[in-house]
Design a protein around this motif. Structure first.
Motif, mmCIF file in Angstrom:
data_model
loop_
_atom_site.group_PDB
_atom_site.id
_atom_site.type_symbol
_atom_site.label_atom_id
_atom_site.label_comp_id
_atom_site.label_asym_id
_atom_site.label_seq_id
_atom_site.Cartn_x
_atom_site.Cartn_y
_atom_site.Cartn_z
ATOM 1 N N MET A 69 39.781 39.474 41.809
ATOM 2 C CA MET A 69 39.897 38.137 42.322
ATOM 3 C C MET A 69 39.287 38.046 43.715
ATOM 4 O O MET A 69 38.610 37.076 44.028
ATOM 5 C CB MET A 69 41.365 37.717 42.347
ATOM 6 C CG MET A 69 41.977 37.580 40.958
ATOM 7 S SD MET A 69 43.750 37.262 40.968
ATOM 8 C CE MET A 69 43.745 35.501 41.091
ATOM 9 N N ALA A 70 39.552 39.054 44.534
ATOM 10 C CA ALA A 70 39.026 39.054 45.899
ATOM 11 C C ALA A 70 37.500 39.111 45.920
ATOM 12 O O ALA A 70 36.883 38.710 46.901
ATOM 13 C CB ALA A 70 39.603 40.225 46.693
ATOM 14 N N GLN A 71 36.907 39.581 44.828
ATOM 15 C CA GLN A 71 35.451 39.670 44.752
ATOM 16 C C GLN A 71 34.824 38.481 44.032
ATOM 17 O O GLN A 71 33.629 38.471 43.755
ATOM 18 C CB GLN A 71 35.060 40.967 44.034
ATOM 19 C CG GLN A 71 35.513 42.212 44.763
ATOM 20 C CD GLN A 71 34.923 42.303 46.156
ATOM 21 O OE1 GLN A 71 33.723 42.090 46.348
ATOM 22 N NE2 GLN A 71 35.753 42.602 47.125
ATOM 23 N N GLY A 72 35.646 37.480 43.701
ATOM 24 C CA GLY A 72 35.134 36.301 43.011
ATOM 25 C C GLY A 72 34.794 36.564 41.559
ATOM 26 O O GLY A 72 33.869 35.963 41.017
ATOM 27 N N LEU A 73 35.551 37.467 40.950
ATOM 28 C CA LEU A 73 35.323 37.804 39.549
ATOM 29 C C LEU A 73 36.560 37.470 38.726
ATOM 30 O O LEU A 73 37.683 37.656 39.191
ATOM 31 C CB LEU A 73 35.017 39.297 39.409
ATOM 32 C CG LEU A 73 33.771 39.781 40.129
ATOM 33 C CD1 LEU A 73 33.706 41.302 40.106
ATOM 34 C CD2 LEU A 73 32.533 39.176 39.491
ATOM 35 N N PRO A 74 36.365 37.004 37.492
ATOM 36 C CA PRO A 74 37.518 36.769 36.639
ATOM 37 C C PRO A 74 38.120 38.105 36.220
ATOM 38 O O PRO A 74 37.444 39.126 36.217
ATOM 39 C CB PRO A 74 36.934 36.033 35.435
ATOM 40 C CG PRO A 74 35.511 36.462 35.385
ATOM 41 C CD PRO A 74 35.107 36.707 36.817
ATOM 42 N N VAL A 75 39.383 38.083 35.880
ATOM 43 C CA VAL A 75 40.098 39.288 35.494
ATOM 44 C C VAL A 75 40.461 39.187 34.024
ATOM 45 O O VAL A 75 40.895 38.146 33.553
ATOM 46 C CB VAL A 75 41.381 39.446 36.340
ATOM 47 C CG1 VAL A 75 42.161 40.669 35.925
ATOM 48 C CG2 VAL A 75 41.034 39.498 37.822
ATOM 49 N N ILE A 76 40.284 40.281 33.308
ATOM 50 C CA ILE A 76 40.759 40.373 31.932
ATOM 51 C C ILE A 76 41.793 41.482 31.915
ATOM 52 O O ILE A 76 41.527 42.594 32.352
ATOM 53 C CB ILE A 76 39.618 40.681 30.949
ATOM 54 C CG1 ILE A 76 38.551 39.590 31.017
ATOM 55 C CG2 ILE A 76 40.160 40.823 29.524
ATOM 56 C CD1 ILE A 76 37.325 39.880 30.198
ATOM 57 N N SER A 77 42.983 41.149 31.446
ATOM 58 C CA SER A 77 44.069 42.119 31.461
ATOM 59 C C SER A 77 45.030 41.840 30.315
ATOM 60 O O SER A 77 45.070 40.738 29.769
ATOM 61 C CB SER A 77 44.822 42.031 32.790
ATOM 62 O OG SER A 77 45.882 42.971 32.819
ATOM 63 N N PHE A 78 45.806 42.850 29.994
ATOM 64 C CA PHE A 78 46.893 42.642 29.049
ATOM 65 C C PHE A 78 47.976 41.836 29.757
ATOM 66 O O PHE A 78 48.260 42.051 30.929
ATOM 67 C CB PHE A 78 47.448 43.974 28.554
ATOM 68 C CG PHE A 78 46.473 44.741 27.695
ATOM 69 C CD1 PHE A 78 46.142 44.284 26.434
ATOM 70 C CD2 PHE A 78 45.877 45.887 28.172
ATOM 71 C CE1 PHE A 78 45.225 44.968 25.657
ATOM 72 C CE2 PHE A 78 44.968 46.585 27.401
ATOM 73 C CZ PHE A 78 44.636 46.121 26.122
ATOM 74 N N GLY A 79 48.585 40.911 29.054
ATOM 75 C CA GLY A 79 49.621 40.057 29.623
ATOM 76 C C GLY A 79 50.971 40.754 29.639
ATOM 77 O O GLY A 79 51.858 40.395 28.873
ATOM 78 N N VAL A 80 51.108 41.755 30.486
ATOM 79 C CA VAL A 80 52.350 42.524 30.577
ATOM 80 C C VAL A 80 52.854 42.544 32.024
ATOM 81 O O VAL A 80 52.092 42.305 32.965
ATOM 82 C CB VAL A 80 52.156 43.983 30.090
ATOM 83 C CG1 VAL A 80 51.783 44.008 28.622
ATOM 84 C CG2 VAL A 80 51.100 44.703 30.912
ATOM 85 N N GLY A 81 54.144 42.835 32.181
ATOM 86 C CA GLY A 81 54.721 42.962 33.518
ATOM 87 C C GLY A 81 54.484 41.715 34.351
ATOM 88 O O GLY A 81 54.647 40.592 33.887
ATOM 89 N N GLY A 82 54.070 41.918 35.588
ATOM 90 C CA GLY A 82 53.846 40.818 36.509
ATOM 91 C C GLY A 82 52.442 40.235 36.441
ATOM 92 O O GLY A 82 52.119 39.312 37.188
ATOM 93 N N VAL A 83 51.610 40.752 35.545
ATOM 94 C CA VAL A 83 50.223 40.287 35.468
ATOM 95 C C VAL A 83 50.121 38.783 35.193
ATOM 96 O O VAL A 83 49.337 38.087 35.848
ATOM 97 C CB VAL A 83 49.421 41.113 34.436
ATOM 98 C CG1 VAL A 83 48.037 40.531 34.208
ATOM 99 C CG2 VAL A 83 49.323 42.564 34.892
ATOM 100 N N PRO A 84 50.895 38.221 34.249
ATOM 101 C CA PRO A 84 50.775 36.779 34.011
ATOM 102 C C PRO A 84 51.142 35.914 35.226
ATOM 103 O O PRO A 84 50.743 34.763 35.297
ATOM 104 C CB PRO A 84 51.749 36.527 32.852
ATOM 105 C CG PRO A 84 51.815 37.829 32.135
ATOM 106 C CD PRO A 84 51.735 38.857 33.238
ATOM 107 N N GLU A 85 51.862 36.466 36.173
ATOM 108 C CA GLU A 85 52.165 35.729 37.397
ATOM 109 C C GLU A 85 50.956 35.692 38.328
ATOM 110 O O GLU A 85 50.870 34.842 39.200
ATOM 111 C CB GLU A 85 53.335 36.369 38.133
ATOM 112 C CG GLU A 85 54.640 36.333 37.354
ATOM 113 C CD GLU A 85 55.732 37.141 38.016
ATOM 114 O OE1 GLU A 85 55.660 37.373 39.240
ATOM 115 O OE2 GLU A 85 56.655 37.545 37.300
ATOM 116 N N GLN A 86 50.041 36.623 38.136
ATOM 117 C CA GLN A 86 48.885 36.738 39.023
ATOM 118 C C GLN A 86 47.622 36.122 38.437
ATOM 119 O O GLN A 86 46.744 35.688 39.182
ATOM 120 C CB GLN A 86 48.629 38.209 39.332
ATOM 121 C CG GLN A 86 49.792 38.875 40.021
ATOM 122 C CD GLN A 86 49.603 40.367 40.128
ATOM 123 O OE1 GLN A 86 48.495 40.848 40.287
ATOM 124 N NE2 GLN A 86 50.687 41.107 40.028
#
Length: 82
Positions: free
Chosen positions: A1-18
């Protein structure tokens, strides 16, 4: 995010909050490796969408995860503890 790039991640833990799904990145259901690869390929194949999501990610991250906001959050936490 800090580099202006989209993130692809598994929706686990606190990731969906970010990550805001389809706005700042893509969330993949846990352990769905095939979908992770498909989502990644689809995003890489759409430079306009990638750029737009990356821009959103940068501004969302800058606003939500700034040093000033984190310091204020810690200050409120410490005030509640004392």
């Amino acid at each position: 995010m800090a580099q202006g790039l989209p993130v692809i991640s598994f929706g686990v833990g606190g990731v969906p909050e970010q990550i805001s799904d389809r706005e700042t990145g893509l969330l993949v259901p846990p352990f769905e490796m095939g979908n992770f690869a498909r989502f990644s390929a689809a995003l890489l194949g759409d430079p306009t969408r990638c750029r737009d999501m990356g821009r959103n990610a940068f501004f969302f991250g800058k606003k939500r995860f700034s040093v000033e906001r984190m310091v204020a959050d810690y200050g409120r936490l410490y005030a509640r503890l004392s």
